[in-house]
Write an enzyme that holds these catalytic residues in place. Structure first.
Site, PDB file in Angstrom:
ATOM      1  N   HIS A 100      70.328  75.420  14.336  1.00  0.00           N
ATOM      2  CA  HIS A 100      69.731  76.676  13.881  1.00  0.00           C
ATOM      3  C   HIS A 100      70.685  77.241  12.831  1.00  0.00           C
ATOM      4  CE1 HIS A 100      68.476  76.568  18.199  1.00  0.00           C
ATOM      5  NE2 HIS A 100      67.381  77.170  17.796  1.00  0.00           N
ATOM      6  N   ASP A 103      73.687  78.950  14.278  1.00  0.00           N
ATOM      7  CA  ASP A 103      74.684  78.124  14.994  1.00  0.00           C
ATOM      8  C   ASP A 103      75.857  77.785  14.092  1.00  0.00           C
ATOM      9  OD1 ASP A 103      72.751  77.852  17.003  1.00  0.00           O
ATOM     10  OD2 ASP A 103      72.069  75.904  16.263  1.00  0.00           O
ATOM     11  N   HIS A 270      60.294  72.182  28.808  1.00  0.00           N
ATOM     12  CA  HIS A 270      59.188  73.071  28.436  1.00  0.00           C
ATOM     13  C   HIS A 270      57.880  72.553  29.043  1.00  0.00           C
ATOM     14  CE1 HIS A 270      61.485  74.494  24.560  1.00  0.00           C
ATOM     15  NE2 HIS A 270      62.163  74.668  25.686  1.00  0.00           N
ATOM     16  N   ASP A 308      67.788  73.007  30.894  1.00  0.00           N
ATOM     17  CA  ASP A 308      68.281  72.153  29.795  1.00  0.00           C
ATOM     18  C   ASP A 308      69.355  71.169  30.237  1.00  0.00           C
ATOM     19  OD1 ASP A 308      66.603  73.187  27.857  1.00  0.00           O
ATOM     20  OD2 ASP A 308      68.045  74.653  27.110  1.00  0.00           O
ATOM     21  N   ASP A 338      68.424  68.309  23.375  1.00  0.00           N
ATOM     22  CA  ASP A 338      68.488  69.770  23.530  1.00  0.00           C
ATOM     23  C   ASP A 338      68.910  70.028  24.979  1.00  0.00           C
ATOM     24  OD1 ASP A 338      68.312  72.445  23.374  1.00  0.00           O
ATOM     25  OD2 ASP A 338      66.223  72.552  22.726  1.00  0.00           O
TER      26      ASP A 338
HETATM   27  C1  XUL Z   1      64.531  76.865  23.423  1.00  0.00           C
HETATM   28  C2  XUL Z   1      64.637  75.629  22.638  1.00  0.00           C
HETATM   29  C3  XUL Z   1      65.202  75.787  21.259  1.00  0.00           C
HETATM   30  C4  XUL Z   1      64.517  74.968  20.219  1.00  0.00           C
HETATM   31  C5  XUL Z   1      64.985  75.244  18.818  1.00  0.00           C
HETATM   32  O1  XUL Z   1      64.107  76.672  24.724  1.00  0.00           O
HETATM   33  O2  XUL Z   1      64.318  74.553  23.081  1.00  0.00           O
HETATM   34  O3  XUL Z   1      66.554  75.489  21.306  1.00  0.00           O
HETATM   35  O4  XUL Z   1      64.667  73.608  20.452  1.00  0.00           O
HETATM   36  O5  XUL Z   1      64.874  76.569  18.465  1.00  0.00           O
HETATM   37 CO    CO Z   2      64.239  72.623  22.243  1.00  0.00          CO
END
Ligand code: XUL
Ligand code: CO
Length: 437
Positions: A100, A103, A270, A308, A338
């Protein structure tokens, strides 16, 4: 100067090795279905968790030991961190990374200063990319952490905040392009609602589409030809995120004429938060031609939030690779970790253990999935299950030769439909286990 003294380049030593800092399955040159593991998997390290994660949680402060990071917001610290990030990725042997905007460079005290800081760090990234051959899988923008985005960014009720977010996307696209990024990601951050009574749903979703069209237009105007990706997530931070799952995203993209420009970046944790398996999301996006890339991680069965964690479950990676081999190749997407080390795994070396394990789990999943496909029994079972559609009535329906009246006539004449056969779920699960053993 080295941030990881004592760690040499991680190499493949084969399944029998007991060395924790070696690959047991990821052998980047090994061919699977005629393609190297490196090209199948296109592994990527994320800047946010791996180089900015502190280990803090709602109950306590950060725990991570990162001797190279003085914790300040200085540009010198950002540049030092960048050099360390490339040392880590080079030793690990990953071809890609992702970030990002926030970051990589300090936001400073104004948007202009942030943009200048980004330019300074991007110059370092460019140098390091050239030195190591590591490339940018995707860039994105953080439109969710700063308090200005408390009502959202593209879907905010505050038009000035929309403009601020647009300025961030403009710059993030430009630096992604400058670094040769192969994709650009939009994760919906705070694009969602907490309460429908204060929300103009239609206006918010219309604005989101307008925002994404502006991004596509700007990208084309600067010559960026990478793939745009939307990352579905059902909730967290908002109670309802507009990009809730693959099906909702695809519907949104089509409704607003964005489907030609976007694919999906699917993330395991997710998917599970949405009440789906990752395989469901991969199959759904895949069959619609919308599978772009994956954020590889996993949740915790007992926790209802986005933990995560690094993926180490071979059943999960096998299912992922079955779908990816079916609908892939992933390129220009990749397998992007991630994922974050646990708060208790606070030493720098834990970053290596986490990534090595996840890369090996995906490499093993790839080999298992390829073996299942080579065997052919699973594919053959599915083919036979649908055999009634290959000839006679089924083939005629698929060819559009029937309507309700003709079907009614057909079955009235026949009387009893053909008999059903078992779905053999248990037998097929046993078949998968044969390859995992
Ligand atoms: C949030 C997520 C983020 C995206 C990028 O849950 O997964 O880190 O991957 O914005
Ligand atoms: Co993500």
């Amino acid at each position: 100067m080295t941030a990881f003294p004592g760690v040499q380049k991680i190499v493949y030593e084969g399944p029998k090795t007991k060395h924790p800092l070696a690959f047991r399955h990821y052998n980047e040159k090994e061919l699977v279905e005629g393609r190297s593991m490196k090209d199948h998997l296109r592994f990527s390290v994320v800047y946010w968790h791996t180089f900015r994660g502190t280990g803090s949680d709602p109950f306590g402060a950060g725990t991570m030991l990162r001797p190279w990071d003085d914790g300040s917001d200085s540009i010198e610290n950002a540049v030092r961190r960048a050099r360390v990030a490339f040392e880590f990725m080079e030793k690990l042997g990953v071809p890609y990374y992702a970030f990002h905007d926030t970051d990589i460079a300090p936001e400073g005290s104004s948007l202009l200063q942030f943009q200048q800081n980004l330019d300074t760090v991007v110059r370092v990234f460019k140098e390091e990319q050239q030195r190591t051959g590591i490339r940018l899988l995707w860039g994105t923008q953080n439109l969710f952490s700063h308090p200005r985005f408390l009502h959202g960014a593209a879907t905010t009720c505050n038009a000035d905040v929309f403009a601020y977010a647009a300025a961030q996307v403009k710059k993030a696209l430009e630096i992604t392009h400058e670094l040769g990024g192969e994709n650009h990601v939009f994760w919906g951050g705070r694009e969602g609602y907490q309460n429908l009574h204060n929300t103009d749903l239609k206006r918010e979703i219309d604005h989101l589409a307008k925002f994404l069209h502006m991004a596509v237009d700007h990208a084309r105007s600067i010559g960026f030809t990478g793939q745009f990706l939307i990352e579905p997530k059902p909730h967290e931070p908002t109670k309802h995120q507009y990009d809730s799952d693959a099906a909702a995203c695809i519907n949104f993209l089509r409704a607003y004429g964005l489907e030609k420009h976007f694919k999906l970046n699917l993330e395991t944790n997710h998917a599970t938060l949405a009440g789906h398996t990752m395989m469901h999301e991969l199959e759904y996006a895949g069959m619609q031609g919308m599978l772009g890339s994956i954020d590889a991680n996993r949740g915790d069965l007992l926790l209802g939030w986005d933990t995560d964690q690094f993926p180490t479950d071979l059943y999960l990676t096998t299912e992922c690779m079955l779908s990816i081999l079916k609908y892939g190749p992933l390129a220009p997407g990749g397998v992007n970790f991630d994922a974050k080390v646990r708060r208790e795994s606070f030493e720098p070396i834990d970053l290596f253990h986490a990534h090595i394990g996840a890369m090996d789990a995906f490499a093993q999943g790839l080999k298992i999935a390829a073996a299942i496909r080579a065997d052919g029994d699973l594919t053959e079972f599915v083919r036979q299950r649908y055999a009634s559609w290959d000839h006679g009535l089924g083939a005629e329906i698929e060819a559009g030769k029937h309507d309700l009246a003709s079907l009614s006539q057909y079955i009235l004449r026949k009387g009893t439909p053909a008999e059903n056969f078992s779905g053999r779920q248990e037998m097929l699960e046993n078949l998968i286990n044969r390859y995992l053993g």
